[in-house]
Design a protein around this motif. Structure first.
Motif, short mmCIF file in Angstrom:
data_model
loop_
_atom_site.label_atom_id
_atom_site.label_comp_id
_atom_site.label_asym_id
_atom_site.label_seq_id
_atom_site.Cartn_x
_atom_site.Cartn_y
_atom_site.Cartn_z
N GLY A 10 -20.42 -14.08 30.02
CA GLY A 10 -19.02 -13.79 30.25
C GLY A 10 -18.71 -13.65 31.71
N LEU A 11 -17.54 -13.10 31.97
CA LEU A 11 -17.05 -12.88 33.33
C LEU A 11 -17.26 -11.41 33.68
CD1 LEU A 11 -15.35 -13.88 35.81
CD2 LEU A 11 -13.34 -13.11 34.53
N VAL A 12 -17.87 -11.17 34.82
CA VAL A 12 -18.12 -9.80 35.25
C VAL A 12 -17.90 -9.70 36.75
CG1 VAL A 12 -20.61 -10.21 35.49
CG2 VAL A 12 -19.78 -7.89 35.17
N GLU A 13 -17.36 -8.59 37.21
CA GLU A 13 -17.09 -8.39 38.62
C GLU A 13 -18.39 -8.16 39.39
OE1 GLU A 13 -13.48 -9.46 38.39
OE2 GLU A 13 -14.11 -8.57 40.29
N PRO A 14 -18.41 -8.51 40.66
CA PRO A 14 -19.61 -8.23 41.48
C PRO A 14 -20.00 -6.76 41.39
CG PRO A 14 -18.09 -9.63 42.69
CD PRO A 14 -17.37 -9.20 41.44
N GLY A 15 -21.29 -6.54 41.27
CA GLY A 15 -21.80 -5.18 41.11
C GLY A 15 -21.87 -4.72 39.68
N GLY A 16 -21.31 -5.50 38.79
CA GLY A 16 -21.29 -5.13 37.38
C GLY A 16 -22.58 -5.49 36.67
N SER A 17 -22.59 -5.22 35.36
CA SER A 17 -23.77 -5.46 34.54
C SER A 17 -23.41 -6.28 33.31
CB SER A 17 -24.38 -4.12 34.08
OG SER A 17 -24.81 -3.35 35.17
N LEU A 18 -24.42 -6.95 32.80
CA LEU A 18 -24.25 -7.78 31.62
C LEU A 18 -25.61 -7.87 30.93
CD1 LEU A 18 -21.66 -9.27 30.68
CD2 LEU A 18 -22.58 -11.33 31.74
N THR A 19 -25.60 -7.93 29.61
CA THR A 19 -26.85 -8.11 28.87
C THR A 19 -26.78 -9.38 28.04
OG1 THR A 19 -27.23 -5.71 28.72
CG2 THR A 19 -28.45 -7.12 27.20
N LEU A 20 -27.75 -10.24 28.22
CA LEU A 20 -27.86 -11.45 27.42
C LEU A 20 -28.88 -11.22 26.31
CD1 LEU A 20 -28.00 -14.20 30.20
CD2 LEU A 20 -26.00 -13.16 29.11
N THR A 21 -28.60 -11.80 25.16
CA THR A 21 -29.49 -11.70 24.01
C THR A 21 -29.81 -13.09 23.50
OG1 THR A 21 -28.54 -9.57 23.36
CG2 THR A 21 -29.78 -10.78 21.68
N CYS A 22 -31.05 -13.30 23.16
CA CYS A 22 -31.49 -14.56 22.56
C CYS A 22 -32.29 -14.25 21.31
CB CYS A 22 -32.33 -15.35 23.54
SG CYS A 22 -33.10 -16.83 22.84
N THR A 23 -31.87 -14.84 20.21
CA THR A 23 -32.56 -14.64 18.95
C THR A 23 -33.19 -15.95 18.50
OG1 THR A 23 -31.03 -12.90 18.32
CG2 THR A 23 -32.34 -13.89 16.56
N ALA A 24 -34.47 -15.89 18.18
CA ALA A 24 -35.20 -17.06 17.72
C ALA A 24 -35.33 -17.06 16.21
CB ALA A 24 -36.58 -17.09 18.36
N SER A 25 -35.28 -18.25 15.63
CA SER A 25 -35.52 -18.41 14.19
C SER A 25 -36.44 -19.61 14.00
CB SER A 25 -34.22 -18.57 13.43
OG SER A 25 -33.53 -19.72 13.88
N GLY A 26 -37.02 -19.69 12.81
CA GLY A 26 -37.97 -20.76 12.53
C GLY A 26 -39.39 -20.24 12.66
N SER A 27 -40.23 -20.97 13.32
CA SER A 27 -41.65 -20.63 13.44
C SER A 27 -41.87 -19.62 14.57
CB SER A 27 -42.48 -21.88 13.68
OG SER A 27 -42.29 -22.83 12.65
N THR A 28 -41.28 -18.46 14.44
CA THR A 28 -41.31 -17.48 15.53
C THR A 28 -42.67 -16.83 15.71
OG1 THR A 28 -40.47 -15.76 14.08
CG2 THR A 28 -38.85 -17.02 15.33
N ALA A 29 -43.51 -16.85 14.68
CA ALA A 29 -44.82 -16.22 14.80
C ALA A 29 -45.69 -16.95 15.82
CB ALA A 29 -45.52 -16.20 13.45
N SER A 30 -45.33 -18.19 16.14
CA SER A 30 -46.13 -18.99 17.07
C SER A 30 -45.69 -18.83 18.52
CB SER A 30 -46.01 -20.47 16.70
OG SER A 30 -44.68 -20.92 16.89
N LEU A 31 -44.68 -18.02 18.74
CA LEU A 31 -44.14 -17.91 20.09
C LEU A 31 -45.02 -17.07 21.00
CD1 LEU A 31 -40.34 -17.54 19.39
CD2 LEU A 31 -41.61 -19.57 20.08
#
Length: 116
Positions: A10-31
């Protein structure tokens, strides 16, 4: 096969914070390795931060001390906590995962904009 879905950009002002999330599906045991790369307009895709299955992490010098990569308890989720954001952090952020056979998977990307 592994599928990766990112969220949290998203859009965030300088000095701000943001959290990205990534979710895996499928053969995740091999990661093995999961993490984040980014590509700024006109630039090449570059490593931001990765975390190995046993816990070690690696960061780009430009984000060291500001960003934190972590994995969820289920090991199929990876987060990127971004603090003290700067305009030069503006980019499309891609989730990446590598399995133990060294196959690399990519998400579709999520846009982060930090205006100057």
């Amino acid at each position: 096969q592994v599928y990766l879905v990112e969220s949290g950009g998203g859009l965030v002002e300088p000095g701000g914070s943001l959290t990205l999330t990534c979710t895996a599906s499928g053969s995740t045991a091999s990661l093995n390795v999961m993490g984040w790369y980014r590509q700024a307009p006109g630039g090449q895709r570059e490593l931001v931060a990765v975390i190995f299955s046993r816990g070690p992490t690696k960061y780009a010098n430009s984000v060291e001390g500001r960003f934190t990569v972590s994995r969820g308890n289920a090991e199929n989720t990876v987060y990127l906590q971004m603090n003290s954001l700067k305009p030069e952090d503006t980019a499309v952020y891609y989730c990446s995962a590598t399995d133990f056979a060294r196959e690399v998977y990519w998400g579709q990307g999520t846009q982060v904009i930090v205006p100057s």
